[in-house]
Write a protein that holds these residues in place. Structure first.
Motif, PDB file in Angstrom:
ATOM      1  N   SER A 162      -3.975   7.654  -5.080  1.00  0.00           N
ATOM      2  CA  SER A 162      -4.362   6.241  -5.174  1.00  0.00           C
ATOM      3  C   SER A 162      -4.689   5.853  -6.613  1.00  0.00           C
ATOM      4  CB  SER A 162      -5.559   5.958  -4.258  1.00  0.00           C
ATOM      5  OG  SER A 162      -6.742   6.561  -4.745  1.00  0.00           O
TER       6      SER A 162
ATOM      7  N   ILE B 151     -15.117   7.141  -5.471  1.00  0.00           N
ATOM      8  CA  ILE B 151     -14.520   8.364  -4.944  1.00  0.00           C
ATOM      9  C   ILE B 151     -15.595   9.221  -4.290  1.00  0.00           C
ATOM     10  CG2 ILE B 151     -13.212  10.429  -5.537  1.00  0.00           C
ATOM     11  CD1 ILE B 151     -11.999   8.883  -7.870  1.00  0.00           C
TER      12      ILE B 151
ATOM     13  N   GLU C 244      -7.193  15.154   1.586  1.00  0.00           N
ATOM     14  CA  GLU C 244      -8.013  14.022   1.154  1.00  0.00           C
ATOM     15  C   GLU C 244      -8.053  13.933  -0.369  1.00  0.00           C
ATOM     16  OE1 GLU C 244     -12.526  12.173   1.703  1.00  0.00           O
ATOM     17  OE2 GLU C 244     -12.024  14.130   2.561  1.00  0.00           O
TER      18      GLU C 244
ATOM     19  N   SER D 208      -8.533  13.340 -10.518  1.00  0.00           N
ATOM     20  CA  SER D 208      -8.941  11.975 -10.160  1.00  0.00           C
ATOM     21  C   SER D 208     -10.009  11.468 -11.117  1.00  0.00           C
ATOM     22  CB  SER D 208      -9.468  11.937  -8.722  1.00  0.00           C
ATOM     23  OG  SER D 208      -8.474  12.309  -7.797  1.00  0.00           O
TER      24      SER D 208
ATOM     25  N   ILE E 198      -6.657  10.751  -2.712  1.00  0.00           N
ATOM     26  CA  ILE E 198      -7.481  10.027  -3.681  1.00  0.00           C
ATOM     27  C   ILE E 198      -6.830  10.061  -5.061  1.00  0.00           C
ATOM     28  CG2 ILE E 198      -9.692  10.070  -4.899  1.00  0.00           C
ATOM     29  CD1 ILE E 198     -10.959  11.003  -2.258  1.00  0.00           C
TER      30      ILE E 198
ATOM     31  N   LYS F  75     -10.914   0.884  -1.227  1.00  0.00           N
ATOM     32  CA  LYS F  75     -12.257   1.016  -1.788  1.00  0.00           C
ATOM     33  C   LYS F  75     -12.261   0.901  -3.313  1.00  0.00           C
ATOM     34  CE  LYS F  75     -14.337   3.900   1.836  1.00  0.00           C
ATOM     35  NZ  LYS F  75     -14.952   5.221   2.131  1.00  0.00           N
ATOM     36  N   SER F  76     -11.118   1.144  -3.925  1.00  0.00           N
ATOM     37  CA  SER F  76     -11.054   1.204  -5.385  1.00  0.00           C
ATOM     38  C   SER F  76     -11.145  -0.153  -6.058  1.00  0.00           C
ATOM     39  CB  SER F  76      -9.749   1.882  -5.814  1.00  0.00           C
ATOM     40  OG  SER F  76      -8.636   1.037  -5.549  1.00  0.00           O
TER      41      SER F  76
ATOM     42  N   SER G 216      -8.753   4.984   0.238  1.00  0.00           N
ATOM     43  CA  SER G 216      -9.165   5.102  -1.157  1.00  0.00           C
ATOM     44  C   SER G 216      -8.721   3.890  -1.967  1.00  0.00           C
ATOM     45  CB  SER G 216      -8.580   6.383  -1.762  1.00  0.00           C
ATOM     46  OG  SER G 216      -8.897   6.491  -3.133  1.00  0.00           O
TER      47      SER G 216
ATOM     48  N   HIS H 230      -5.732   8.389   4.212  1.00  0.00           N
ATOM     49  CA  HIS H 230      -6.725   8.607   3.151  1.00  0.00           C
ATOM     50  C   HIS H 230      -6.352   7.801   1.903  1.00  0.00           C
ATOM     51  CE1 HIS H 230      -9.520  11.535   4.722  1.00  0.00           C
ATOM     52  NE2 HIS H 230      -8.566  12.374   5.078  1.00  0.00           N
TER      53      HIS H 230
END
Length: 463
Positions: free
Chosen positions: A289, A101, A282, A243, A286, A381-382, A378, A374
């Protein structure tokens, strides 16, 4: 002080831990009397915090997170470094989950210091909490980031201590302190406070499966709505803290209270995807997600739970399940966004924006779509995207269709999502739908969309 605490780590289980109440007689620690005489000295914790603040070297050009390590601070003596390294060779690593993150930024949160304060509380009980209260309040409100770093570490250790009397201390002053931290306007120390929250809710035990005593209370405090006067900075901070907390939750072991909290927060996030402020959008994406992947992972592992085919139903205005709502609305808004800007569709210049409604609606559509992109970024990438392939495949259409628009910010996000999605392998269950979407995009009247589709296919065909 560090040496005593480090050596005592190896002696026996703390007599003040909640788990020890029923398993052994609540006798005093062999070092409690000695430690009590030390920390009860006037100004002891303020001096200790000042000394620890010198260890935190804050640099504007710092590019890497400490991730809980001490580094090679010139302010720490060789003896101090030896003590702390010796101490924590016997402790489990933290954080337990990967950090992707970007909003957390570069933090100088030393989890080893948090463990020192946690162990001190476990060794001496509630009196330490009371002694720490004044110094903690002073450093929480300090302007220097290094002092706030120490406060975050100490507070994290207290929140994670699980000792007798901790719940009473939470009700008395710790909850108000956390709320004060959340509502503070400063942003420089947000990474450290996010790490503090993350540490405080981290599961206990070898596999992180045991829920900390205060986790639910911390989550409830963060979910509580902000005042109407809260700035967008505070709003974004709240979502960042959420998050940080949710990413440390083990989805397979979520109790019903945490599942219900996920449902409640999911409705809030879906309702605010068109937030007018970019950095808030954003942060919302996140958090969304993390939330959606937790829900899906929980459903995947607990197949006998009250989910239908791994899909969570949202009550209220979101009648459809979230995994159907997001792709469906995204596809609808692609048309609305393109019609609101005829120059984006050079093959149909006569098209007007009547289908998209007013300019305000058009702006809301773009903002919603930015949040969605976004979310895709996210999620990719997670490392959790494999559990939401059915959702991601539905995003191929908006991501490819909006590569080139008159809204540069939207196009930049679409391109970033495009670069990540084109390397995503879709399993047989979702491959047919992906191919169908790509074939339709290859015949799109907009030449930009056709060009983007061909670019995507160059990677897709070899995956």
């Amino acid at each position: 002080m560090l040496a005593i605490s480090a050596l005592n780590m190896l002696l026996k289980e703390s007599p003040y831990k909640v788990s020890s109440v029923n398993s052994q007689e609540n006798t005093k620690s062999s070092l409690e009397g000695t430690l009590s005489n030390v920390y009860q000295e006037e100004g002891f914790f303020s001096d200790t915090f000042d000394s620890l603040a010198n260890v935190h070297i804050i640099s504007d050009t710092e590019n890497s997170s400490s991730r809980g390590s001490h580094g090679n601070s010139s302010f720490q003596s060789f003896a101090d470094q030896s003590i702390t390294h010796f101490y924590f060779d016997f402790s489990s690593s933290w954080p337990r989950t990967p950090t992707w993150i970007s909003l957390f930024g570069t933090d100088t949160f030393y989890s080893s210091f948090a463990r020192i304060f946690k162990r001190l509380v476990q060794e001496c009980g509630v009196p330490v909490l009371l002694s720490l209260k004044t110094a903690l309040n002073e450093f929480v409100n300090a302007k220097e980031r290094s002092k706030q770093c120490v406060a975050a570490e100490a507070f994290a250790g207290l929140l994670h201590a699980d000792v007798i009397g901790l719940v009473e201390a939470w009700d008395s002053w710790m909850m108000a302190q956390l709320r004060n931290i959340l509502l503070a306007p400063s942003v420089e120390s947000v990474p450290e406070w996010a790490a503090c929250i993350r540490y405080a809710v981290t599961g206990k035990g070898r596999y992180g499966a045991k829920i900390p005593l205060l986790r639910q209370r911390i989550l409830d405090c963060l979910v509580e709505p902000l005042p109407q006067t809260a700035t967008t900075t505070v709003v974004a901070k709240r979502y960042s803290f959420l998050s940080a907390a949710l990413v440390e939750i083990l989805p397979s072991r979520m109790p019903i209270s945490e599942v219900q909290l996920h449902d409640k927060l999911l409705q809030e996030l879906l309702d605010n995807m068109s937030h007018p402020t970019a950095h808030v959008r954003e942060a919302i994406a996140i958090a969304l997600s993390v939330l959606c992947s937790n829900i899906r992972l929980h459903a995947f592992i607990n197949k006998d739970y009250s989910y239908e085919n791994g899909k969570q139903t949202i009550i209220g205005k979101h009648a459809d399940s979230w995994d159907q709502l997001l792709p469906q609305k995204a596809s609808e808004l692609v048309v609305a966004i393109q019609n609101a800007n005829p120059s984006d569709n050079l093959d149909n210049l006569a098209e007007t924006n009547t289908l998209s409604g007013s300019d305000n609606n058009s702006s809301d559509d773009v903002q919603w779509m930015e949040t969605l992109f976004h979310f895709v970024i996210s999620l990719m990438k997670s490392g959790r995207s494999a559990f939401l392939l059915d959702v991601l495949v539905g995003f191929l259409y908006p991501v490819i269709s909006l590569q080139e628009t008159s809204n540069k910010d939207l196009s930049i996000l679409a391109k970033a999502a495009f670069e990540l999605l084109k390397w995503r392998i879709f399993t047989d269950d979702h491959l047919r739908k992906a191919v169908s979407i790509l074939l339709s995009l290859a015949e799109d009247p907009n030449w930009r969309t056709r060009s983007a589709t061909l670019t995507f296919l160059r990677s897709f065909m070899y995956r």
